[in-house]
Design a protein around this motif. Structure first.
Motif, PDB file in Angstrom:
ATOM      1  N   ALA A   1       0.827  -1.209   0.000  1.00  0.00           N
ATOM      2  CA  ALA A   1       0.000   0.000   0.000  1.00  0.00           C
ATOM      3  C   ALA A   1       0.860   1.259   0.000  1.00  0.00           C
ATOM      4  O   ALA A   1       0.377   2.349  -0.281  1.00  0.00           O
ATOM      5  CB  ALA A   1      -0.926  -0.008   1.208  1.00  0.00           C
ATOM      6  N   LEU A   2       2.146   1.092   0.333  1.00  0.00           N
ATOM      7  CA  LEU A   2       3.060   2.239   0.317  1.00  0.00           C
ATOM      8  C   LEU A   2       3.356   2.724  -1.099  1.00  0.00           C
ATOM      9  O   LEU A   2       3.809   3.841  -1.287  1.00  0.00           O
ATOM     10  CB  LEU A   2       4.401   1.835   0.938  1.00  0.00           C
TER      11      LEU A   2
ATOM     12  N   LEU B   1      15.224   6.529  -4.105  1.00  0.00           N
ATOM     13  CA  LEU B   1      14.468   7.773  -4.015  1.00  0.00           C
ATOM     14  C   LEU B   1      15.298   8.879  -3.397  1.00  0.00           C
ATOM     15  O   LEU B   1      16.193   8.628  -2.596  1.00  0.00           O
ATOM     16  CB  LEU B   1      13.243   7.556  -3.120  1.00  0.00           C
ATOM     17  N   GLN B   2      14.952  10.063  -3.771  1.00  0.00           N
ATOM     18  CA  GLN B   2      15.564  11.233  -3.142  1.00  0.00           C
ATOM     19  C   GLN B   2      14.570  11.759  -2.126  1.00  0.00           C
ATOM     20  O   GLN B   2      13.511  12.254  -2.492  1.00  0.00           O
ATOM     21  CB  GLN B   2      15.841  12.295  -4.211  1.00  0.00           C
ATOM     22  N   PRO B   3      14.872  11.640  -0.824  1.00  0.00           N
ATOM     23  CA  PRO B   3      13.878  12.111   0.151  1.00  0.00           C
ATOM     24  C   PRO B   3      13.784  13.629   0.144  1.00  0.00           C
ATOM     25  O   PRO B   3      14.778  14.316  -0.098  1.00  0.00           O
ATOM     26  CB  PRO B   3      14.417  11.595   1.477  1.00  0.00           C
ATOM     27  N   ASN B   4      12.583  14.085   0.411  1.00  0.00           N
ATOM     28  CA  ASN B   4      12.425  15.536   0.566  1.00  0.00           C
ATOM     29  C   ASN B   4      13.098  15.924   1.869  1.00  0.00           C
ATOM     30  O   ASN B   4      12.934  15.247   2.881  1.00  0.00           O
ATOM     31  CB  ASN B   4      10.944  15.892   0.637  1.00  0.00           C
TER      32      ASN B   4
ATOM     33  N   SER C   1      11.383   9.981   6.523  1.00  0.00           N
ATOM     34  CA  SER C   1      10.518   8.965   7.117  1.00  0.00           C
ATOM     35  C   SER C   1       9.728   8.339   5.979  1.00  0.00           C
ATOM     36  O   SER C   1       9.727   8.854   4.861  1.00  0.00           O
ATOM     37  CB  SER C   1       9.578   9.601   8.129  1.00  0.00           C
ATOM     38  N   LEU C   2       9.070   7.240   6.269  1.00  0.00           N
ATOM     39  CA  LEU C   2       8.275   6.569   5.226  1.00  0.00           C
ATOM     40  C   LEU C   2       7.267   7.528   4.614  1.00  0.00           C
ATOM     41  O   LEU C   2       7.080   7.564   3.406  1.00  0.00           O
ATOM     42  CB  LEU C   2       7.540   5.369   5.823  1.00  0.00           C
ATOM     43  N   SER C   3       6.645   8.325   5.479  1.00  0.00           N
ATOM     44  CA  SER C   3       5.608   9.220   4.959  1.00  0.00           C
ATOM     45  C   SER C   3       6.219  10.335   4.114  1.00  0.00           C
ATOM     46  O   SER C   3       5.564  10.869   3.234  1.00  0.00           O
ATOM     47  CB  SER C   3       4.782   9.802   6.097  1.00  0.00           C
ATOM     48  N   SER C   4       7.478  10.687   4.387  1.00  0.00           N
ATOM     49  CA  SER C   4       8.052  11.758   3.574  1.00  0.00           C
ATOM     50  C   SER C   4       8.555  11.247   2.237  1.00  0.00           C
ATOM     51  O   SER C   4       8.572  11.977   1.259  1.00  0.00           O
ATOM     52  CB  SER C   4       9.175  12.468   4.329  1.00  0.00           C
ATOM     53  N   ILE C   5       8.959   9.981   2.179  1.00  0.00           N
ATOM     54  CA  ILE C   5       9.420   9.507   0.866  1.00  0.00           C
ATOM     55  C   ILE C   5       8.293   8.925   0.033  1.00  0.00           C
ATOM     56  O   ILE C   5       8.317   9.008  -1.178  1.00  0.00           O
ATOM     57  CB  ILE C   5      10.621   8.531   0.959  1.00  0.00           C
TER      58      ILE C   5
ATOM     59  N   GLN D   1      -0.342   3.783  13.228  1.00  0.00           N
ATOM     60  CA  GLN D   1       0.199   3.685  11.879  1.00  0.00           C
ATOM     61  C   GLN D   1       1.705   3.609  12.001  1.00  0.00           C
ATOM     62  O   GLN D   1       2.296   4.292  12.835  1.00  0.00           O
ATOM     63  CB  GLN D   1      -0.200   4.898  11.057  1.00  0.00           C
ATOM     64  N   PHE D   2       2.294   2.797  11.192  1.00  0.00           N
ATOM     65  CA  PHE D   2       3.735   2.621  11.292  1.00  0.00           C
ATOM     66  C   PHE D   2       4.411   3.607  10.361  1.00  0.00           C
ATOM     67  O   PHE D   2       4.132   3.651   9.173  1.00  0.00           O
ATOM     68  CB  PHE D   2       4.093   1.176  10.912  1.00  0.00           C
ATOM     69  N   ASP D   3       5.279   4.405  10.923  1.00  0.00           N
ATOM     70  CA  ASP D   3       6.003   5.373  10.108  1.00  0.00           C
ATOM     71  C   ASP D   3       7.445   5.451  10.602  1.00  0.00           C
ATOM     72  O   ASP D   3       7.759   6.202  11.528  1.00  0.00           O
ATOM     73  CB  ASP D   3       5.308   6.742  10.201  1.00  0.00           C
ATOM     74  N   LEU D   4       8.285   4.679  10.007  1.00  0.00           N
ATOM     75  CA  LEU D   4       9.685   4.652  10.413  1.00  0.00           C
ATOM     76  C   LEU D   4      10.392   5.878   9.850  1.00  0.00           C
ATOM     77  O   LEU D   4      10.239   6.206   8.681  1.00  0.00           O
ATOM     78  CB  LEU D   4      10.338   3.367   9.880  1.00  0.00           C
TER      79      LEU D   4
END
Lengths: 563, 665
Positions: free
Chosen positions: B206-207, B249-252, B271-275, B363-366
């Motif tokens: 789902a990511l 990926l290039q993280p923000n 973090s997962l949500s940022s990438i 929610q898991f967000d590493l």
């Protein structure tokens, strides 16, 4: 004598320029066949005559099966057996006026055996023993035994189980008592029996009815062959694809052991349908497959209701990967059969019929879905059933969602719903048996032979191409049909149709559709159009001039004569 | 009952009637079950990027009902395996190029998942040798339909070949083909996701936010099929389907960091949500295990340890990297359940996070927050390979494969210093299309920039020359290079062939691709060794620990070929038509000409006005010819000659206009 040079000339105009200008287009015309030959598309020689003859023969003389009927009257006192046979034939033709239709019994003969107990009469064409061997047994046990036992008993006596004879029989046992209830039962094999106090006239019409309505027509009222046709793919294969759809696996997960279901329940049917189609069974379990139509909560019924009007949106082809089998080639037919487990949010889910009632089967079968998919080219799709878990309350405590198995029994009951419905629709009036019947298979295979031959002829005819083998198989099917070997004719008609379809997709035929006549014209037209102008125009103008000059000469001649 | 229409078929009747009478079946099954795992590995890369590697594994027993009845395993793949008798297969769709220098090449992830751009497919078939090609062709078509890609182009015998040594030894039943120019996009990912039981509805998949994936620097989706034998009985073997998606990926950059060390040197915190723009909402309930791993590389661990020892305060506290990442370099937002450390001294660390069942609140967000700038490098391939073209013009050229030593080879030298004669093996596989006509006798080898005799270094060689329009050329070399080698260059010359006009692809002027060469190092083992061997092994861990050779791919080369003028056939038709028309026109004109009559008519019309134009033209023409105007008396000689100057003038005029048109347009 005056000579006006504008209107007259003294010499005859020369023909040379006309001939010269004509030579050029003439040489073009001479060379044209050569060029035409060089750009011609190669087409393999095909037995066009044979194909033509075959399809015209099918049109003019619909395929008929040879059917033999046999009526046995026990405890009756008819005077002449031949009259009885005639009377039955008359009644049958009244009941079944469409007998000229393809796939019906065209030339049927009725033999009669009359066993009054003391004397026995039979028509000449009858092969049955006279007196009827176990007539007494049937007469005695008829009312007492269960239907199944009577069926087996008659099977033993008449002995026309599979292949061979293919004689349809009706045994009428006069119970003597005029008030006794009359029961007419059609057995599993090619026979039926009537028990009870029957009058002679009534008995005749009943026998004719069973012959005409049941054995000849397979009990169905529809006129079209399509209605009785099984959705076999063009290559003679059907794939039954069963899918178990878990709408929301986070609520509960259902699984089944389909291998077992397949082996125990489906294989016998598949075996018996073998001559008509090559059936394979597949199954899969899908998850996260929410239906895409909306349902509403009904307080009174205590369930979620989804209208069957929304069925077109029930199947979400985007998320439900019912995709066709890789094993089935492009022309095989795939029938999708679905079991839908609703999520906790929409449990229990009921299907509402268009008339406002709830569907007691909670299922739908192909034709409705067919409407939903009318834009895709499927004429049969399959069916589906909604299966609600026993308890619709989601267990919030446990970490993992509960896992259940759909047992074979549950599956059976699910499929029974389907089955009962189809039964009701097929007008089970007097006759009632719950099994697959030999005579029903007969009708099915007859219809199949017919339809297969027709579509084979149509494919061949429209193409007018390819393959003697296909024709031979078709002919073989015909001869088998008239010989009364239904299984073999079904097999060879299937073969014929598959071959005809194959020929359609044959590469040599493809070239014709890709490189058509007009294609070739459009390629060469610009080439010739450009050249044709300077070739044709001089001819025209020279001819015009010649005529003019000739007129002048004629005018001068006329004037010279006058003077 | 319109719903259950009256047209219910006899067929359904038969089918279901059997259910009524059939005996009920017993429950329970003793057979092995299908299993599914999902895992995600995250790894910070030295060049401020993040590697995320999704790994899904699906296993099914190879029983009688395989390819017919399935619970988790995708039926379509099972049917492929059964229909084409596939023993092993790998299909990858890749966009972008793996940066071996920065992202590393000596670890299991890069060795397995760094793939050449476009589509790469290899398959091993369990069929007699003469049927292998037919199976391959059918397979390419089936896969093409399944993955919405033009894999069917691999059907042509000019596009695939049968290498011997580079892949697992398959005794001639392996086929390998690539399509370097295949564009990869969501239409290929969607069918790939369809094969997962939860698709992208739940769990780690789902990511997969499409925009995030497709704006990445490199992404490669892979499908790998193998048959694993679990016992002596062949019936017990299982079909293992691995699906991986590797994204760089290039993280923000998350702003607002308190540390004011120059931002440019700082690794970006992510973090997962940022990438991905999403968080993990719980695992796929059908998965046997669902884990997220964070890998800290050897180089980074060494750097952090150095940093730690230099920072007195941390040293006093005795914190080390095992303590859930509360170290001097970075901080993790979630505490791992387990920390796995490699056996060797300077070793990488793996943090494990099992994903729990979906709960709306959690929610898991590493995430990882960098506290100190760290610079490290990834372990490199033993020899860094690059490939380039030499020569100019449209006639001939040369391909050079250049391999340069890296620190890995130097380590090898250091390790084997005692043994004077230290060698290591390098396998090179180069496939060239038939229109690149390679002269194998021109193969040259330069070791440390000195030309060498081939036989000194080449241990084995397998060459199958290309055949025009039939098969590509294939060259496999097994080289034995000394450990202290600095560079090795392979050089081979070729002629450029001509294609038939029909064989050119659209946009032929772009050039033609030569597929990547494959360089593998069987003496080097890319696997990692973790200390926690006793604990249960998930597929990801066993994949990381698998002993496998290091493999790297070179760049795809673009060779410009001579392209014909594609409008030529039309030009030919047009010019032929014109010549024909002119010929017949003038021939007939000349034949029909009546000289005396025309003169008479001209005289008749002499006084009329409409002759003005003729006169003007006549004047003009005579001027061109440099003669004095004699328009009133047309010379009989000029008009009687077959080729009148007027006609020539007209033809010239038309030709002049045509030339001008051609030149200026």
């Amino acid at each position: 004598m005056e000579l006006d040079p504008k209107t007259m000339r003294t010499t005859k105009p020369g023909i040379k320029p006309v001939i010269l200008t004509l030579i050029v287009p003439f040489s073009f015309i001479l060379g044209f066949p050569l060029l035409w030959k060089s750009v011609e598309i190669y087409r393999s020689p095909l037995p066009f005559c044979g194909i033509e003859a075959f399809s015209s023969q099918l049109d003019s003389k619909p395929l008929h099966f040879r059917c033999q009927f046999q009526a046995m009257f026990l405890g009756f006192n008819f005077t002449a057996s031949n009259d009885v046979a005639e009377a039955i034939i008359n009644k049958m033709s009244l009941l079944n006026p469409n007998s000229s239709q393809c796939g019906n019994c065209g030339a049927y003969e009725v033999s009669v055996v009359i066993d009054s107990g003391t004397s026995c009469m039979r028509t000449e064409n009858s092969k049955a023993q006279c007196p009827f061997k176990c007539g007494e047994e049937v007469a005695f046990f008829g009312g007492k035994l269960s239907d199944e036992n009577v069926d087996e008993l008659l099977r033993g006596c008449l002995g026309n189980v599979d292949g061979g004879g293919n004689v349809y029989s009706v045994v009428v046992v006069n119970g003597g008592d005029k008030e006794a209830e009359v029961r007419a039962v059609v057995g599993k094999y090619r026979h039926a029996w009537i028990l009870g106090g029957v009058l002679e006239e009534k008995a005749l019409s009943r026998v004719a009815e069973i012959f005409a309505k049941v054995f000849m027509n397979g009990r169905s009222e529809g006129d079209s062959i399509r209605a009785k046709f099984m959705p076999v793919g063009a290559d003679g294969r059907i794939v039954l694809s069963f899918s178990l759809l878990n709408a929301e696996p986070r609520d509960w997960i259902y699984d089944w052991n389909f291998r077992e279901i397949d082996e125990i329940l489906l294989q016998p049917v598949i075996q018996s349908l073998q001559p008509i189609a090559n059936i394979t069974v597949e199954s899969q379990v899908l998850y996260h497959t929410q239906k895409s139509s909306f349902s509403y909560w009904d307080e009174v019924l205590g369930s979620h209701i989804s209208s069957t009007k929304d069925l077109p949106f029930f199947v979400d082809s985007n998320e439900w990967h019912l995709d066709t089998s890789v094993a089935a080639g492009g022309r095989s037919k795939v029938l999708q059969l679905l079991v839908y487990i609703p999520s906790a949010k929409e449990c229990p889910l009921q299907l509402e019929l268009p008339n406002g009632d709830l569907s007691n089967t909670n299922g739908f079968i192909s034709r409705v879905i067919h409407l939903a998919f009318k834009f895709s080219l499927l004429n049969m799709w399959g069916g589906g059933v909604v299966w609600n878990p026993q308890s619709c309350i989601k267990d919030l405590e446990s970490k993992d969602p509960p896992r259940h198995m759909i047992s074979t029994q549950v599956f059976l009951s699910l499929m029974n719903c389907h089955c009962l419905v189809t039964r009701q629709l097929n007008e089970v009036s007097v006759f009632h048996r719950d099994s697959h019947n030999v005579w029903e298979l007969d009708v099915l295979s007859q219809n199949h032979v017919c339809l297969n031959l027709y579509s084979c002829a149509a494919t061949l005819g429209s193409l007018s191409r390819l393959v003697m083998i296909s024709l031979e198989a078709a002919k073989f099917a015909q001869s088998n049909a008239s010989a009364g070997i239904y299984d073999a004719s079904a097999v060879s008609s299937r073969q014929a149709r598959a071959l005809a379809e194959d020929s359609f997709f044959h590469p040599s035929v493809m070239s014709i559709s890709y490189y058509s006549y007009w294609h070739s014209v459009s390629i060469y037209a610009p080439y010739f159009l450009l050249v044709i102008k300077p070739v044709i125009l001089p001819v025209l103008s020279e001819w015009k001039r010649y005529k003019q000059e000739n007129m002048k000469f004629v005018a001068w001649k006329a004037k010279a004569k006058v003077t | 009952m319109a719903l259950l229409s009256r047209k219910g078929t006899l067929f359904l009747l038969f089918l279901f009637s059997i259910f009524l009478l059939s005996a009920s079946a017993s429950n329970g099954s003793g057979e092995e079950e299908e299993e599914f795992w999902e895992e995600l590995l995250l790894k910070p890369l030295p060049d401020r990027k993040v590697l995320s590697h999704f790994h899904f594994q699906n296993e099914a027993p190879l029983s009688d009902s395989f390819a017919r009845h399935h619970h988790l395993f995708p039926k379509s793949i099972a049917q492929l395996v059964k229909k084409f008798h596939i023993k092993a297969m790998e299909l990858s769709f890749t966009q972008g190029r793996w940066n071996y220098e920065r992202w590393g090449g000596f670890d299991p992830i890069s060795s397995h998942n760094a793939k050449p751009p476009g589509v790469e497919l290899w398959a091993v078939f369990d069929v007699p040798p003469h049927q292998v090609d037919a199976s391959w062709k059918d397979l390419t078509h089936a896969l093409s339909g399944l993955f919405c890609a033009s894999i069917n182009f691999l059907e042509s015998s000019t596009t695939y070949s049968a290498p011997k040594w580079t892949f697992q030894s398959a005794l001639g039943s392996l086929r390998y083909g690539t399509l370097p120019r295949e564009a990869v996009c969501t239409e290929n990912l969607t069918p790939w996701l369809k094969l997962l039981p939860c698709r992208d509805k739940a769990g780690l998949s789902a990511l997969m936010d499409r925009p995030s994936i497709y704006k990445s620097f490199y992404h490669s989706q892979r499908l790998h099929l193998t048959q694993a034998k679990t016992g002596a009985n062949p019936k017990n073997s299982r079909v293992v389907l691995e699906q991986t998606l590797t994204v760089v990926l290039q993280p923000n950059i998350l702003t607002g960091g308190t540390n004011y060390v120059s931002e440019a040197k700082m690794q970006p915190s992510w973090s997962l949500s940022s990438i991905f723009g999403r968080k993990i909402n719980g695992r796929c309930v059908l998965a046997k295990s669902s884990n997220v791993y964070l890998q800290v590389e050897r180089g980074l661990v060494t750097q952090l340890e150095n940093l730690q020892s230099s920072t007195a305060t941390f040293a006093a506290n005795g914190t080390n990297l095992d303590d859930f990442g509360r170290n001097v370099g970075f901080e993790l937002s979630v505490n791992p359940d387990r920390v796995l450390k490699e056996v060797e001294k300077s070793s990488s660390i793996l943090y494990e996070y099992p994903i729990k069942v979906h709960k709306d609140s959690e929610q898991f967000d590493l995430g990882i927050t960098w506290k100190h700038p760290v610079i490290w490098s990834t372990p490199h391939v033993p020899l860094y390979a690059s490939r380039f073209l030499m020569g100019s013009g449209n006639e001939r050229g040369a391909i050079a494969i250049c391999m340069k030593s890296t620190e890995s080879t130097q380590e090898l030298v250091a390790a084997n210093y005692v043994d004077q004669r230290c060698n290591f093996q390098v396998n090179v596989l180069q496939i060239v299309p038939w229109y690149i006509k390679v002269y194998y006798h021109t193969l040259q080898l330069f070791v440390d920039e000195k030309p060498q005799i081939l036989t000194d270094f080449v241990e084995r060689m397998h060459v199958s020359p290309s055949e025009d329009k039939v098969s590509p050329g294939l060259m496999e070399l097994v080289l034995k290079l000394p450990c202290e080698v600095k560079s090795a260059v392979l050089n081979i010359e070729f002629d450029k062939g001509f294609l038939h006009i029909d064989e050119y692809p659209p946009d032929a002027n772009q050039g033609f691709d030569i597929p990547s060469a494959i360089i593998s190092f069987p003496d080097f083992n890319a696997g990692l060794q973790f200390s926690d061997n006793s604990l249960s092994k998930t597929p990801m861990l066993s994949k990381l620990q698998e002993r496998s050779p290091v493999i790297s791919y070179t760049e795809v080369l673009l060779v410009p070929l001579t392209t014909p003028d594609f409008s030529m056939p039309y030009n030919v038709i047009t010019i032929t038509c014109t010549v024909f028309a002119l010929y017949f026109g003038s021939l007939l004109n000349a034949l029909r000409r009546r000289v005396g009559e025309e003169e008479r008519r001209l005289n008749d019309k002499g006084g009329k006005k409409d002759a003005l134009l003729n006169r003007v033209l006549g004047k003009l023409s005579s001027k061109f010819r440099g003669r004095s105007s004699v328009s009133s008396q047309p010379s009989s000689s000029s008009s009687s000659s077959l080729i009148s100057p007027k006609l020539i003038l007209r033809v010239l005029l038309v030709a002049g206009i045509a030339v001008a048109w051609q030149y200026y347009s």
